[in-house]
Design an enzyme around this catalytic site. Structure first.
Site, PDB file in Angstrom:
ATOM      1  N   GLU A 134       0.802  -1.103   0.126  1.00  0.00           N
ATOM      2  CA  GLU A 134      -0.127   0.050  -0.030  1.00  0.00           C
ATOM      3  C   GLU A 134       0.990   1.163   0.033  1.00  0.00           C
ATOM      4  O   GLU A 134       1.693   1.570   0.899  1.00  0.00           O
ATOM      5  CB  GLU A 134      -0.963   0.211   1.404  1.00  0.00           C
ATOM      6  N   ASP A 155      -5.767   2.992  -0.857  1.00  0.00           N
ATOM      7  CA  ASP A 155      -6.413   3.948   0.215  1.00  0.00           C
ATOM      8  C   ASP A 155      -6.661   5.277  -0.662  1.00  0.00           C
ATOM      9  O   ASP A 155      -5.444   5.912  -0.953  1.00  0.00           O
ATOM     10  CB  ASP A 155      -5.560   3.813   1.143  1.00  0.00           C
ATOM     11  N   GLN A 190      -9.586   1.334   0.539  1.00  0.00           N
ATOM     12  CA  GLN A 190      -9.943   1.887   1.907  1.00  0.00           C
ATOM     13  C   GLN A 190     -10.195   3.316   1.641  1.00  0.00           C
ATOM     14  O   GLN A 190      -9.747   3.991   0.487  1.00  0.00           O
ATOM     15  CB  GLN A 190      -8.671   1.827   2.872  1.00  0.00           C
ATOM     16  N   GLU A 239     -11.188   2.989   6.963  1.00  0.00           N
ATOM     17  CA  GLU A 239     -10.011   3.458   7.782  1.00  0.00           C
ATOM     18  C   GLU A 239      -9.901   4.739   8.183  1.00  0.00           C
ATOM     19  O   GLU A 239      -8.964   5.587   7.536  1.00  0.00           O
ATOM     20  CB  GLU A 239      -8.857   2.806   7.281  1.00  0.00           C
TER      21      GLU A 239
END
Length: 264
Positions: free
Chosen positions: A142, A177, A203, A240
């Site tokens: 990530e 994300d 995310q 998140e």
């Protein structure tokens, strides 16, 4: 509208970690994720999942000394044996919890020659992906923005996918994300269109502030969620984010986004 997974390290912090599983289930989540499960025996975590009927989507492999500020070791030369041991520990937990993905954090590579860090990262990921594939688990990497984690080795989607290609293992994927991606580079829709076949997990959080991904931020989440549906994304979207107040008080956003999206 995608399936949402509650990130239990960030959400429901009004109660102790073991109680967050039931809280997430009561709030309507079907999946959960968390930073690490290793402070508890795997059988205990598996029990909380079973009792709440939640599916654990992903967690991080051991990431070095977190309390001392480390944020992964996969790209740190000299830590290869520690990384491999962590991979096997994570896979033991994944087997017990029924977890399909583990995230290998690259780490803070300040002061390390970047070519050496990249070579270490690639070799470690190749090992992890091959070991994980033996039990049908996917390994993810990530990109993380440098404002939140200064010196983190991996910061852009392009870098992550170049490394994925270099590793060359089908069991290595990227997690995107949207909060980090917006902070670093923006152009979220085009990146989703380009990379989605190789993205295993998404995310979300509001930008700026990393709060609820509602209408009070600079990212048009209703439009992006509709795009994910259009592109056929079948994975989970991890929540998140850090609630502005009590977790439950801020959980009306999926319904509001759905309504806004239908109006548009």
């Amino acid at each position: 509208m995608p399936r949402f997974s509650a990130h239990l390290t960030c959400l429901f912090t009004e109660v102790a970690f073991p109680e967050r599983f039931a809280a997430a289930a009561r709030a309507g989540f079907g999946g959960c994720e968390f930073r690490f499960p290793f402070d508890y025996p795997a059988e205990e975590v598996a029990g909380w999942l079973a009792q709440s009927r939640l599916k654990n989507v992903i967690f991080n492999a051991p990431a070095g000394n977190w309390t001392a500020g480390e944020r992964g070791i996969a790209a740190l030369p000299g830590r290869e044996q520690e990384f491999r041991e962590g991979v096997h520990k994570a896979l033991e937990y994944a087997a017990a919890l029924g977890t399909p993905m583990i995230h290998a954090m690259a780490g803070i590579a300040t002061g390390i020659h970047q070519q050496l860090a990249r070579r270490t990262f690639v070799e470690n990921l190749r090992y992890a992906a091959r070991e994980a594939a033996k039990q049908g688990v996917v390994v993810t990497i990530e990109p993380i923005n440098a404002n939140d984690v200064a010196g983190y080795f991996l910061t852009t989607q392009g870098e992550a996918h170049a490394i994925r290609e270099e590793v060359g293992e089908p069991g290595l994927k990227v997690q995107m994300d949207l909060y980090h991606a917006q902070v670093v580079e923006g152009d979220l829709a085009m990146k989703l269109r380009r990379y989605l076949p190789h993205i295993a997990h998404i995310q979300v959080a509001g930008v700026p502030g990393r709060h609820e991904p509602d209408g009070d931020n600079e990212v048009n989440y209703p439009w992006l969620f509709a795009l994910l549906d259009e592109l056929g994304y079948g994975g989970w979207v991890g929540c998140e984010y850090f609630p502005r107040g009590r977790t439950e008080d801020g959980l009306g956003w999926p319904g509001r986004l759905r309504h806004d999206g239908e109006r548009k």
